[in-house]
Design an enzyme around this catalytic site. Structure first.
Site, PDB file in Angstrom:
ATOM      1  N   HIS A  61       0.380   1.075  -3.554  1.00 54.49           N
ATOM      2  CA  HIS A  61       1.173   0.251  -2.641  1.00 54.49           C
ATOM      3  C   HIS A  61       2.220   1.145  -1.970  1.00 54.49           C
ATOM      4  O   HIS A  61       2.618   2.184  -2.516  1.00 54.49           O
ATOM      5  CB  HIS A  61       1.868  -0.869  -3.398  1.00 54.49           C
ATOM      6  CG  HIS A  61       0.948  -1.937  -3.892  1.00 54.49           C
ATOM      7  ND1 HIS A  61       1.404  -3.166  -4.312  1.00 54.49           N
ATOM      8  CD2 HIS A  61      -0.402  -1.971  -4.038  1.00 54.49           C
ATOM      9  CE1 HIS A  61       0.387  -3.914  -4.687  1.00 54.49           C
ATOM     10  NE2 HIS A  61      -0.720  -3.198  -4.541  1.00 54.49           N
ATOM     11  N   GLU A  63       5.386   0.862  -1.644  1.00 55.12           N
ATOM     12  CA  GLU A  63       6.584   1.088  -2.452  1.00 55.12           C
ATOM     13  C   GLU A  63       6.351   2.149  -3.519  1.00 55.12           C
ATOM     14  O   GLU A  63       7.167   3.044  -3.719  1.00 55.12           O
ATOM     15  CB  GLU A  63       7.021  -0.201  -3.164  1.00 55.12           C
ATOM     16  CG  GLU A  63       7.299  -1.366  -2.255  1.00 55.12           C
ATOM     17  CD  GLU A  63       6.093  -2.288  -2.097  1.00 55.12           C
ATOM     18  OE1 GLU A  63       4.992  -1.803  -1.761  1.00 55.12           O
ATOM     19  OE2 GLU A  63       6.257  -3.500  -2.300  1.00 55.12           O
ATOM     20  N   CYS A  94       5.317  -3.495  -8.238  1.00 51.17           N
ATOM     21  CA  CYS A  94       6.290  -2.704  -7.496  1.00 51.17           C
ATOM     22  C   CYS A  94       7.718  -3.009  -7.961  1.00 51.17           C
ATOM     23  O   CYS A  94       8.549  -2.107  -8.044  1.00 51.17           O
ATOM     24  CB  CYS A  94       6.126  -2.943  -6.006  1.00 51.17           C
ATOM     25  SG  CYS A  94       4.552  -2.305  -5.373  1.00 51.17           S
TER      26      CYS A  94
END
Length: 177
Positions: A61, A63, A94
């Site tokens: 992801h 992040e 995350c």
């Protein structure tokens, strides 16, 4: 020390940059999410955009990638006195990484009503037992962030519909032969 107005303008500037990073993800067929990690002086330390599909990595992801790169740049897994800007409300994975990295502040754009862990679906950071508190600002350039995601998913649904229509047409053609 920035004034409140200066902070809002800087937050918008960094979110606009995160939106440009989201474009990189979209160009690869990824869900368009971008993230930027900055230090307390406002310098960009690291950035990331979704790469889960391209890398076959469910943890890739935006992040996570920004946090990893920030840790590598600082040679420390503790990212003290930093701010993470992300175009979509973080998921639980995350949020956990954000907690463990000890960032000071999280700024996100669009809420994620399906998997958001910062208030929309789950309230990860509201547990009083957490050993670190993160300052959270949501809704920065929310409309722009939401529209980018909506357009992406509309386009994806249209492509899937076209693929099904082509498959149905091919099946009908094969039956006629």
């Amino acid at each position: 020390m920035q004034s409140e107005t200066e902070q809002i303008l800087f937050d918008q500037q960094m979110m606009a940059y995160a939106l440009k990073l989201a474009d990189k993800a979209e160009a690869l067929g990824e869900i368009p999410v971008g993230a930027v990690l900055v230090d307390e002086a406002g310098n960009i330390l690291a950035e990331g955009w979704n790469l889960s599909i391209v890398t076959s990595d469910p943890t890739a992801h935006a992040e996570i990638l920004a946090l990893r790169r920030g840790g590598q740049k600082l040679s420390n897994y503790r990212l003290l006195n930093t701010t993470l800007y992300v175009t979509l409300e973080p998921c639980t994975m995350c949020a956990g990484a954000i907690l463990h990295s000890r960032i000071k502040r999280l700024v996100f754009g669009a809420p994620d009503y399906k998997t958001g862990a910062v208030g929309s679906r789950f309230h990860f950071f509201e547990d009083y037992k957490m050993n670190h508190q993160v300052e959270i600002s949501g809704g920065v350039l929310q409309q722009e962030c939401s529209e980018k995601l909506s357009r992406f998913f509309q386009k994806r649904r249209m492509q899937q519909k076209q693929q099904r229509a082509q498959q149905n047409q091919q099946t009908a053609t094969n039956k006629e032969e």
